[in-house]
Write a protein that holds these residues in place. Structure first.
Motif: not given
Length: 323
Positions: A58-62
């Motif tokens: 659920k946690t966004p990242f690049q």
């Protein structure tokens, strides 16, 4: 024995003494990431029968990818394909720099597959912030045809793989990790070429691969202060095609697991994951977790050793059957 294979910190770590210890290595980000992403292409070939990724993140990242693009149509085609993926919130394709930056919760493996499905290559250049990413290449282990007690990975020239399936696919899995908070690390795990069934994935106490999976020790406890070892990653459901992918988050930091082994093995009915006895067979894959490049840590495009570009290196790997 510490082994370097074209850009990964270490494909395997085998103890040469009687003591058990963790594996450590250093290498340039360029070499490491080039090998890691070439292996991604080996694991995720272009196919119309896409493998579903079990996404629990659920946690966004690049993530940052090198992609060959020649015109605005290429940019649009790739951008449209990526925005069609669940979890992708931002895509920035730079035609001049031949780079595609992606933000969201989609697994890197799913992003690579989506780009390759447009008919283009994709080389993963970096994930997350500096010192927050890691990778683990998973292989079966075999007897050394040259003799000795120590086992060697399927990719080693001296591996005695007669009668096994290692000749068809040396690398059976790949795990990518990116830390997204002080307490959470995302794990993108893919396995290929194993028998259907339920598999247990775990981080082990040691990075000793002298005897393959059997010398990696118990599940990593990680000073958790609880009865549940922190190294238990969970289960992976492998389908009838021998493939599986899972994207999940776990409560540890990347630096804590560098040098430890990761094992994915078929789970026995009625046996707890932490108590399962490991063995070396065609359905047990293992590797050592190595540090990987962050989002903007890897800006080199030419190998300082060979003078070849990363795409020329990729072609060499294709000739060797890596895709």
């Amino acid at each position: 024995m510490l082994r370097y294979l074209h850009g990964i910190s270490f494909r395997s770590f085998a103890a040469t003494s009687g003591c058990v210890c963790l594996g450590f290595a250093t290498e340039s980000y360029f070499h490491r990431n080039r090998r890691e992403t070439l292996l991604y292409q080996n694991i995720y070939p272009v196919t119309t029968n896409k493998m579903a990724v079990q996404n629990q993140v659920k946690t966004p990242f690049q993530t940052l990818f090198a992609v060959p693009m020649t015109c605005d149509h290429c940019v649009k085609s790739i951008t449209d394909a990526l925005y069609s993926l669940e979890g992708v919130t931002k895509v920035d394709a730079n035609l001049k720099e031949q780079l595609v930056a992606v933000e969201g919760t989609a697994a890197p493996s799913a992003i690579v597959s989506a780009i390759e499905a447009t008919g283009r290559d994709a080389i993963l250049r970096g994930t997350g912030a500096s010192n927050s990413a890691a990778v683990c290449i998973l292989e079966t282990y075999h007897r050394n045809a040259k003799g000795g007690e120590a086992l060697v990975p399927a990719s080693a020239p001296e591996a005695a793989t007669e009668g096994s399936e290692a000749g068809d696919r040396e690398v059976r899995g790949l795990a990518r990790m990116v830390q997204v908070s002080p307490t959470t690390t995302l794990v993108d795990l893919t396995v290929r070429g194993v028998a259907p069934g339920t598999y247990a994935a775990s981080i082990r106490e040691y990075g000793d691969l002298k005897f393959g999976a059997t010398s990696t020790g118990p599940v990593w406890a990680g000073s958790s202060g609880t009865t549940q070892p922190r190294g238990i990653l969970g289960t992976v459901q492998v389908g009838s095609d021998g493939r599986a992918a899972v994207f999940l988050d776990r409560p540890f930091q990347v630096w804590e697991v560098i040098g430890h082994a990761m094992v994915v093995s078929r789970q026995e009915d009625g046996v707890a994951e932490a108590e399962s006895e490991l063995k070396n067979d065609e359905n047990t894959v293992v590797g050592v977790i190595a540090r990987s490049a962050g989002m903007w840590d890897n800006d080199k495009t030419v190998c300082s050793c060979t003078g070849k570009t990363l795409w020329e290196e990729r072609k060499d790997e294709v000739k060797k059957g890596m895709i």
